[in-house]
Design a protein around this motif. Structure first.
Motif, PDB file in Angstrom:
ATOM      1  N   HIS A  15       0.720  -6.073  -7.325  1.00  0.00           N
ATOM      2  CA  HIS A  15       1.173  -4.686  -7.343  1.00  0.00           C
ATOM      3  C   HIS A  15       0.175  -3.802  -8.092  1.00  0.00           C
ATOM      4  O   HIS A  15      -0.139  -2.689  -7.640  1.00  0.00           O
ATOM      5  CB  HIS A  15       2.559  -4.581  -7.982  1.00  0.00           C
ATOM      6  N   ALA A  16      -0.321  -4.282  -9.230  1.00  0.00           N
ATOM      7  CA  ALA A  16      -1.307  -3.501  -9.982  1.00  0.00           C
ATOM      8  C   ALA A  16      -2.606  -3.367  -9.199  1.00  0.00           C
ATOM      9  O   ALA A  16      -3.259  -2.312  -9.218  1.00  0.00           O
ATOM     10  CB  ALA A  16      -1.571  -4.150 -11.334  1.00  0.00           C
ATOM     11  N   VAL A  17      -2.994  -4.421  -8.506  1.00  0.00           N
ATOM     12  CA  VAL A  17      -4.199  -4.367  -7.674  1.00  0.00           C
ATOM     13  C   VAL A  17      -4.030  -3.329  -6.566  1.00  0.00           C
ATOM     14  O   VAL A  17      -4.911  -2.502  -6.318  1.00  0.00           O
ATOM     15  CB  VAL A  17      -4.518  -5.756  -7.077  1.00  0.00           C
ATOM     16  N   ALA A  18      -2.889  -3.371  -5.889  1.00  0.00           N
ATOM     17  CA  ALA A  18      -2.633  -2.440  -4.789  1.00  0.00           C
ATOM     18  C   ALA A  18      -2.646  -0.999  -5.282  1.00  0.00           C
ATOM     19  O   ALA A  18      -3.219  -0.105  -4.639  1.00  0.00           O
ATOM     20  CB  ALA A  18      -1.288  -2.764  -4.136  1.00  0.00           C
ATOM     21  N   HIS A  19      -2.033  -0.752  -6.428  1.00  0.00           N
ATOM     22  CA  HIS A  19      -2.013   0.594  -7.009  1.00  0.00           C
ATOM     23  C   HIS A  19      -3.435   1.053  -7.332  1.00  0.00           C
ATOM     24  O   HIS A  19      -3.829   2.182  -7.009  1.00  0.00           O
ATOM     25  CB  HIS A  19      -1.140   0.584  -8.259  1.00  0.00           C
ATOM     26  N   ALA A  20      -4.222   0.180  -7.944  1.00  0.00           N
ATOM     27  CA  ALA A  20      -5.589   0.537  -8.319  1.00  0.00           C
ATOM     28  C   ALA A  20      -6.460   0.792  -7.091  1.00  0.00           C
ATOM     29  O   ALA A  20      -7.321   1.683  -7.111  1.00  0.00           O
ATOM     30  CB  ALA A  20      -6.201  -0.577  -9.171  1.00  0.00           C
ATOM     31  N   LEU A  21      -6.250   0.035  -6.028  1.00  0.00           N
ATOM     32  CA  LEU A  21      -7.013   0.257  -4.796  1.00  0.00           C
ATOM     33  C   LEU A  21      -6.751   1.654  -4.241  1.00  0.00           C
ATOM     34  O   LEU A  21      -7.670   2.337  -3.767  1.00  0.00           O
ATOM     35  CB  LEU A  21      -6.662  -0.803  -3.750  1.00  0.00           C
ATOM     36  N   VAL A  22      -5.493   2.086  -4.280  1.00  0.00           N
ATOM     37  CA  VAL A  22      -5.154   3.434  -3.826  1.00  0.00           C
ATOM     38  C   VAL A  22      -5.871   4.475  -4.682  1.00  0.00           C
ATOM     39  O   VAL A  22      -6.546   5.380  -4.165  1.00  0.00           O
ATOM     40  CB  VAL A  22      -3.626   3.667  -3.869  1.00  0.00           C
ATOM     41  N   ILE A  23      -5.758   4.349  -6.003  1.00  0.00           N
ATOM     42  CA  ILE A  23      -6.325   5.348  -6.902  1.00  0.00           C
ATOM     43  C   ILE A  23      -7.837   5.436  -6.732  1.00  0.00           C
ATOM     44  O   ILE A  23      -8.404   6.533  -6.566  1.00  0.00           O
ATOM     45  CB  ILE A  23      -5.979   5.026  -8.375  1.00  0.00           C
ATOM     46  N   ARG A  24      -8.500   4.295  -6.733  1.00  0.00           N
ATOM     47  CA  ARG A  24      -9.968   4.316  -6.691  1.00  0.00           C
ATOM     48  C   ARG A  24     -10.498   4.808  -5.344  1.00  0.00           C
ATOM     49  O   ARG A  24     -11.451   5.593  -5.289  1.00  0.00           O
ATOM     50  CB  ARG A  24     -10.511   2.923  -7.012  1.00  0.00           C
ATOM     51  N   LEU A  75       6.451  10.022  -3.105  1.00  0.00           N
ATOM     52  CA  LEU A  75       7.724   9.882  -3.823  1.00  0.00           C
ATOM     53  C   LEU A  75       7.914   8.421  -4.226  1.00  0.00           C
ATOM     54  O   LEU A  75       7.716   7.519  -3.398  1.00  0.00           O
ATOM     55  CB  LEU A  75       8.895  10.342  -2.960  1.00  0.00           C
ATOM     56  N   ALA A  76       8.329   8.184  -5.458  1.00  0.00           N
ATOM     57  CA  ALA A  76       8.460   6.812  -5.957  1.00  0.00           C
ATOM     58  C   ALA A  76       9.509   6.015  -5.184  1.00  0.00           C
ATOM     59  O   ALA A  76       9.412   4.795  -5.081  1.00  0.00           O
ATOM     60  CB  ALA A  76       8.793   6.827  -7.447  1.00  0.00           C
ATOM     61  N   ARG A  77      10.508   6.695  -4.627  1.00  0.00           N
ATOM     62  CA  ARG A  77      11.538   5.955  -3.881  1.00  0.00           C
ATOM     63  C   ARG A  77      10.987   5.378  -2.581  1.00  0.00           C
ATOM     64  O   ARG A  77      11.659   4.557  -1.939  1.00  0.00           O
ATOM     65  CB  ARG A  77      12.760   6.832  -3.624  1.00  0.00           C
ATOM     66  N   TRP A  78       9.794   5.784  -2.187  1.00  0.00           N
ATOM     67  CA  TRP A  78       9.147   5.221  -0.993  1.00  0.00           C
ATOM     68  C   TRP A  78       8.166   4.108  -1.348  1.00  0.00           C
ATOM     69  O   TRP A  78       7.511   3.556  -0.472  1.00  0.00           O
ATOM     70  CB  TRP A  78       8.399   6.324  -0.239  1.00  0.00           C
ATOM     71  N   TRP A  79       8.049   3.770  -2.616  1.00  0.00           N
ATOM     72  CA  TRP A  79       7.068   2.768  -3.053  1.00  0.00           C
ATOM     73  C   TRP A  79       7.576   1.352  -2.739  1.00  0.00           C
ATOM     74  O   TRP A  79       8.702   1.166  -2.281  1.00  0.00           O
ATOM     75  CB  TRP A  79       6.782   2.973  -4.535  1.00  0.00           C
ATOM     76  N   ASP A 138       0.819  -1.216   0.000  1.00  0.00           N
ATOM     77  CA  ASP A 138       0.000   0.000   0.000  1.00  0.00           C
ATOM     78  C   ASP A 138       0.851   1.263   0.000  1.00  0.00           C
ATOM     79  O   ASP A 138       0.313   2.375   0.115  1.00  0.00           O
ATOM     80  CB  ASP A 138      -0.963   0.021   1.196  1.00  0.00           C
ATOM     81  N   ARG A 139       2.137   1.135  -0.183  1.00  0.00           N
ATOM     82  CA  ARG A 139       3.006   2.312  -0.219  1.00  0.00           C
ATOM     83  C   ARG A 139       2.859   3.104  -1.524  1.00  0.00           C
ATOM     84  O   ARG A 139       3.452   4.178  -1.668  1.00  0.00           O
ATOM     85  CB  ARG A 139       4.471   1.901  -0.001  1.00  0.00           C
ATOM     86  N   TYR A 140       2.051   2.606  -2.469  1.00  0.00           N
ATOM     87  CA  TYR A 140       1.782   3.387  -3.679  1.00  0.00           C
ATOM     88  C   TYR A 140       1.062   4.693  -3.361  1.00  0.00           C
ATOM     89  O   TYR A 140       0.978   5.571  -4.216  1.00  0.00           O
ATOM     90  CB  TYR A 140       0.962   2.563  -4.674  1.00  0.00           C
ATOM     91  N   ARG A 141       0.549   4.825  -2.133  1.00  0.00           N
ATOM     92  CA  ARG A 141      -0.121   6.075  -1.760  1.00  0.00           C
ATOM     93  C   ARG A 141       0.869   7.187  -1.427  1.00  0.00           C
ATOM     94  O   ARG A 141       0.458   8.342  -1.279  1.00  0.00           O
ATOM     95  CB  ARG A 141      -1.021   5.827  -0.537  1.00  0.00           C
TER      96      ARG A 141
END
Length: 253
Positions: A218-227, A199-203, A193-196
């Motif tokens: 990873h794609a699921v986690a990113h999409a959960l953040v965005i949505r 800075l990308a270096r914290w992802w 969940d660090r996609y939230r």
């Protein structure tokens, strides 16, 4: 519902992070979320069909030690997303029903005793103590009681989730041996969940983990953040935003 629009002229989280000026309490803004949305991780596989619908526990705002953290980047939505990601990982790694539920319960409260959105050393230990006192309120969201051993393992996972493996003391290494699977999976879900973060270096960096999350997650986690974050910015409640985000796993819900 009230839209959470960013204050005109205010610096975004991303701008503040780039200038090393992040405040103690950090709330998502549209500019930062737009940048995150444009940085979708590349994956090589689609999500598989899970044997069980993943569980997502949404913490109550009253569980938070600092009210300002409930709507921050370590707040309700973060804890709930980590709970959902933990449920998926628990199935991937073959945990039984009780330990899947215990892991989700641990994830739902792992950051609830934060004082701020910085490193805040000891917040895992504080959250574990809170969980030990209040586990009935958390497991009521699961709909059933959990065995005492599973509750103890959940508390142990919470207490160590914020301590890097290489910094474990001898005592913490002993605790780790009592609940290695829950600790490893909670750390992995929290990492995903660090996609939230602005800075990308914290992802997510799997080199800091002892289990490797599947590539597709990873794609699921990113999409959960965005949505979920976009829905919240558009005025949805925390529950509404999270339900909207969860639909990527089951569009028929």
């Amino acid at each position: 519902m009230t839209s959470r629009t960013h204050r005109s002229g205010a610096a975004s989280l991303r701008e503040l992070a780039e200038n090393r000026m992040l405040p103690d309490h950090q709330v998502m803004d549209q500019s930062t979320l737009n940048w995150i949305a444009g940085m979708r991780p590349e994956v090589s596989a689609a999500p598989p069909t899970l044997p069980h619908p993943p569980l997502m526990l949404v913490p109550d705002v009253t569980w938070f030690a600092e009210p300002r953290c409930a709507d921050s980047i370590h707040g309700v939505r973060h804890n709930a997303r980590v709970s959902l990601l933990s449920s998926i990982l628990a199935q991937e790694y073959g945990l039984d029903r009780d330990h899947r539920a215990a892991l989700c319960a641990a994830a739902a409260v792992h950051d609830c005793q934060r004082h701020n959105d910085r490193d805040d050393p000891g917040h895992g230990r504080r959250a574990a103590a809170w969980f030990t006192r209040n586990h009935a309120a958390v497991t009521s969201l699961v709909g059933r009681e959990l065995p005492q051993d599973a509750l103890v393992q959940a508390a142990t996972a919470i207490s160590l989730h914020d301590v890097p493996y290489e910094r474990f003391t001898p005592q913490q290494n002993q605790l780790y041996q009592r609940a290695p699977h829950l600790i490893d999976l909670l750390k992995a879900a929290d990492c995903l969940d660090r996609y939230r973060l602005p800075l990308a270096r914290w992802w997510p960096d799997p080199s800091h983990l002892r289990i490797v999350p599947p590539d597709w997650l990873h794609a699921v986690a990113h999409a959960l953040v965005i949505r979920s974050e976009q829905a919240r910015l558009d005025g949805a409640t925390n529950h509404g935003a999270l339900i909207h985000a969860r639909q990527i796993l089951d569009p028929t819900r």
